[in-house]
Design a protein around this motif. Sequence first.
Motif, PDB file in Angstrom:
ATOM      1  N   PRO A 148       0.972  -1.112   0.052  1.00 39.09           N
ATOM      2  CA  PRO A 148       0.064   0.074  -0.071  1.00 39.09           C
ATOM      3  C   PRO A 148       0.827   1.277  -0.081  1.00 39.09           C
ATOM      4  CG  PRO A 148      -1.049  -1.418   1.599  1.00 39.09           C
ATOM      5  CD  PRO A 148       0.406  -2.076   1.263  1.00 39.09           C
ATOM      6  N   VAL A 149       1.856   1.248   0.787  1.00 37.97           N
ATOM      7  CA  VAL A 149       2.795   2.217   0.804  1.00 37.97           C
ATOM      8  C   VAL A 149       3.581   2.682  -0.792  1.00 37.97           C
ATOM      9  CG1 VAL A 149       5.283   3.242   1.643  1.00 37.97           C
ATOM     10  CG2 VAL A 149       3.553   1.972   3.121  1.00 37.97           C
ATOM     11  N   TYR A 150       3.906   1.719  -1.325  1.00 42.39           N
ATOM     12  CA  TYR A 150       4.537   1.493  -2.529  1.00 42.39           C
ATOM     13  C   TYR A 150       3.508   1.958  -3.689  1.00 42.39           C
ATOM     14  CZ  TYR A 150       6.510   0.047  -6.976  1.00 42.39           C
ATOM     15  OH  TYR A 150       7.228  -0.188  -8.374  1.00 42.39           O
ATOM     16  N   TRP A 151       2.064   1.531  -3.654  1.00 40.37           N
ATOM     17  CA  TRP A 151       1.096   1.745  -4.398  1.00 40.37           C
ATOM     18  C   TRP A 151       0.517   3.248  -4.412  1.00 40.37           C
ATOM     19  CZ3 TRP A 151       1.763  -1.215  -8.222  1.00 40.37           C
ATOM     20  CH2 TRP A 151       0.866  -1.334  -9.304  1.00 40.37           C
ATOM     21  N   CYS A 152       0.445   3.864  -3.115  1.00 40.48           N
ATOM     22  CA  CYS A 152       0.192   5.354  -3.041  1.00 40.48           C
ATOM     23  C   CYS A 152       1.331   5.908  -3.709  1.00 40.48           C
ATOM     24  CB  CYS A 152       0.341   5.755  -1.472  1.00 40.48           C
ATOM     25  SG  CYS A 152      -1.403   5.361  -0.777  1.00 40.48           S
ATOM     26  N   TRP A 153       2.448   5.809  -3.863  1.00 35.42           N
ATOM     27  CA  TRP A 153       3.520   6.625  -4.440  1.00 35.42           C
ATOM     28  C   TRP A 153       3.452   6.339  -5.985  1.00 35.42           C
ATOM     29  CZ3 TRP A 153       7.492   5.558  -7.899  1.00 35.42           C
ATOM     30  CH2 TRP A 153       8.360   6.583  -8.062  1.00 35.42           C
ATOM     31  N   VAL A 154       3.264   5.117  -6.431  1.00 34.78           N
ATOM     32  CA  VAL A 154       2.886   4.870  -7.826  1.00 34.78           C
ATOM     33  C   VAL A 154       1.774   5.439  -8.392  1.00 34.78           C
ATOM     34  CG1 VAL A 154       2.378   3.102  -9.408  1.00 34.78           C
ATOM     35  CG2 VAL A 154       4.134   2.701  -7.799  1.00 34.78           C
ATOM     36  N   PHE A 167      12.932   6.696  -6.477  1.00 32.08           N
ATOM     37  CA  PHE A 167      12.457   5.760  -5.204  1.00 32.08           C
ATOM     38  C   PHE A 167      13.527   4.872  -4.883  1.00 32.08           C
ATOM     39  CE2 PHE A 167       8.290   4.762  -3.229  1.00 32.08           C
ATOM     40  CZ  PHE A 167       8.741   3.886  -2.335  1.00 32.08           C
ATOM     41  N   LEU A 168      14.307   4.133  -6.061  1.00 27.94           N
ATOM     42  CA  LEU A 168      15.202   3.360  -5.770  1.00 27.94           C
ATOM     43  C   LEU A 168      16.404   3.899  -4.906  1.00 27.94           C
ATOM     44  CD1 LEU A 168      15.739   0.115  -6.432  1.00 27.94           C
ATOM     45  CD2 LEU A 168      17.689   1.298  -7.797  1.00 27.94           C
ATOM     46  N   LEU A 169      16.729   5.320  -5.172  1.00 27.02           N
ATOM     47  CA  LEU A 169      17.502   6.211  -4.355  1.00 27.02           C
ATOM     48  C   LEU A 169      17.212   6.115  -2.853  1.00 27.02           C
ATOM     49  CD1 LEU A 169      18.802   8.958  -6.677  1.00 27.02           C
ATOM     50  CD2 LEU A 169      19.851   7.001  -5.809  1.00 27.02           C
ATOM     51  N   VAL A 170      15.929   6.377  -2.838  1.00 27.62           N
ATOM     52  CA  VAL A 170      15.386   6.372  -1.389  1.00 27.62           C
ATOM     53  C   VAL A 170      15.749   5.187  -0.519  1.00 27.62           C
ATOM     54  CG1 VAL A 170      13.140   6.497   0.086  1.00 27.62           C
ATOM     55  CG2 VAL A 170      13.423   8.056  -1.806  1.00 27.62           C
ATOM     56  N   ALA A 171      15.404   4.125  -1.304  1.00 30.39           N
ATOM     57  CA  ALA A 171      15.676   2.609  -0.709  1.00 30.39           C
ATOM     58  C   ALA A 171      17.342   2.448  -0.444  1.00 30.39           C
ATOM     59  CB  ALA A 171      15.114   1.410  -1.752  1.00 30.39           C
ATOM     60  N   LEU A 172      17.860   3.050  -1.354  1.00 28.07           N
ATOM     61  CA  LEU A 172      19.548   2.730  -1.177  1.00 28.07           C
ATOM     62  C   LEU A 172      19.756   4.060   0.032  1.00 28.07           C
ATOM     63  CD1 LEU A 172      20.719   2.791  -4.810  1.00 28.07           C
ATOM     64  CD2 LEU A 172      20.969   1.046  -3.293  1.00 28.07           C
ATOM     65  N   GLY A 173      19.298   5.068   0.183  1.00 26.70           N
ATOM     66  CA  GLY A 173      19.406   5.713   1.363  1.00 26.70           C
ATOM     67  C   GLY A 173      19.355   5.151   2.559  1.00 26.70           C
ATOM     68  N   GLU A 174      18.205   4.374   2.597  1.00 25.21           N
ATOM     69  CA  GLU A 174      17.781   3.411   3.734  1.00 25.21           C
ATOM     70  C   GLU A 174      18.934   2.627   4.187  1.00 25.21           C
ATOM     71  OE1 GLU A 174      15.997   2.382   7.150  1.00 25.21           O
ATOM     72  OE2 GLU A 174      15.669   3.984   6.048  1.00 25.21           O
ATOM     73  N   SER A 175      19.750   2.219   3.077  1.00 25.40           N
ATOM     74  CA  SER A 175      20.915   1.359   3.384  1.00 25.40           C
ATOM     75  C   SER A 175      21.979   1.985   3.951  1.00 25.40           C
ATOM     76  CB  SER A 175      21.381   0.550   1.897  1.00 25.40           C
ATOM     77  OG  SER A 175      22.070   1.460   1.091  1.00 25.40           O
ATOM     78  N   ILE A 176      22.209   3.503   3.714  1.00 23.16           N
ATOM     79  CA  ILE A 176      23.225   3.922   4.231  1.00 23.16           C
ATOM     80  C   ILE A 176      22.617   4.353   5.710  1.00 23.16           C
ATOM     81  CG2 ILE A 176      24.312   6.194   4.133  1.00 23.16           C
ATOM     82  CD1 ILE A 176      24.869   4.672   2.007  1.00 23.16           C
ATOM     83  N   VAL A 177      21.399   4.169   6.180  1.00 24.72           N
ATOM     84  CA  VAL A 177      21.064   4.611   7.469  1.00 24.72           C
ATOM     85  C   VAL A 177      21.386   3.177   8.134  1.00 24.72           C
ATOM     86  CG1 VAL A 177      18.946   4.773   8.979  1.00 24.72           C
ATOM     87  CG2 VAL A 177      19.388   6.273   7.124  1.00 24.72           C
ATOM     88  N   GLY A 178      21.067   2.091   7.606  1.00 27.81           N
ATOM     89  CA  GLY A 178      21.230   0.895   8.038  1.00 27.81           C
ATOM     90  C   GLY A 178      22.860   0.336   8.343  1.00 27.81           C
ATOM     91  N   ILE A 179      23.608   1.085   7.683  1.00 27.22           N
ATOM     92  CA  ILE A 179      25.161   1.017   7.756  1.00 27.22           C
ATOM     93  C   ILE A 179      25.476   1.854   9.051  1.00 27.22           C
ATOM     94  CG2 ILE A 179      27.365   1.587   7.011  1.00 27.22           C
ATOM     95  CD1 ILE A 179      26.217   1.004   4.190  1.00 27.22           C
ATOM     96  N   GLY A 180      25.056   3.096   9.017  1.00 26.10           N
ATOM     97  CA  GLY A 180      25.702   4.120  10.199  1.00 26.10           C
ATOM     98  C   GLY A 180      24.983   4.156  11.228  1.00 26.10           C
ATOM     99  N   ALA A 181      23.662   3.880  11.485  1.00 24.97           N
ATOM    100  CA  ALA A 181      22.859   3.947  12.744  1.00 24.97           C
ATOM    101  C   ALA A 181      23.377   3.049  13.797  1.00 24.97           C
ATOM    102  CB  ALA A 181      21.363   3.986  12.370  1.00 24.97           C
TER     103      ALA A 181
END
Length: 374
Positions: A46-52, A185-199
């Motif tokens: 649902p989150v993704y489909w709202c964005w789409v 949107f893929l960059l948003v997901a990749l940004g989450e990978s940066i958060v997952g690395i640093g946080a």
Amino acid sequence: MGEKRVTWAELYFDLVFVFAVTQVSALLHHHHDWAGCGRALVAFVPVYWCWVGTTVQANVRDVDNPRDRVGIFAVGLAGLFLALALPGAFGDRGMLFGGAYWAARLVLVGLLARRVRRIWLGPYGVGAFFSGPLLVVGGLLPSPAREVLWALAATADLSAPLVFRRRLAKVEYHPGHLPERFGLFLLVALGESIVGIGAPVAGSPLHPGQLVSVAVAFVISCALWWQYFGYAADAMRHVLETASSRRDVLRRVFSYGHLALIAGVITVAVGFGETVARPGAALGGGALGLLYGGSALYLLSFNYTRWMMFRRLSPTRSAAGLLVAALLALLLLTPLHRLPALAVLGLLAAVLVGLSCWEELRVRRAAQAVGATV
């Protein structure tokens, strides 16, 4: 059709989904067994489909005006409520989750009602008058009835473009705008990978092993970026610009294909959060599944998009994806599961970087061969 650019309102709208992706990651972080992965996917659709839905309506119309900006911001507010509901979506916030999604779909229908005849007879109508109410009803019910209704709503949303494909064939899409939006949107997901690395390490005393694990995980994130933006993004844009049916490319390659690609990146991002802070510790099956399973899903999803575009598979990404899956099986079923987290990260980084180098070499050789024949 003239070139259409992403508007500032759309970019601001994306900030809400940065937060939403973080909340999906948190949901998966707390429950990453098979049932947890299924719940996270049901909540993410649902989150993704709202964005789409917002992206497609911004593509087919001029939205750089006060009315449509307010509409985009209204969907953004609903998306913010969706994100706030995610931690308790399968608990006491189910009604908020379902209501927020329904509100977003009603706003989108309202934005298009005066401009599109019989808007209810199409994907937007399915969201507003079927899947939205279904999510609300599901939010009122306990498990497992909630999961069943929400899975049915997600299936209805995802199948609507296929069911109404003849009606959608009449729509004219701007070919430059869609690849840019889905790439963002893929960059948003990749940004989450940066958060997952640093946080996980930002608030603790740092030691050399953690710094090395951060560096290796970042190399993995860069490799995921490279595999999409190095060649795939340009190929997708080219196909959308030249396709006889942009509707089919949008549905197959962007709406469906990017759901799998983004889900793979989010899964890897959650795996980073389970791994980077403890470089010397052996990983459990859940963390291994997130890192290697997410990477395999990401790589093999390119076979789907390539087949939809060119009726060909990618031998390089097939080999790399199957290798990652085989390594996951070895790590889970043999004494290799005792390997420290840093070694597990390094092994995955070697495969992904090796894939990028292999593909770069293949492209250069192909270019040289073409130059020699000319």
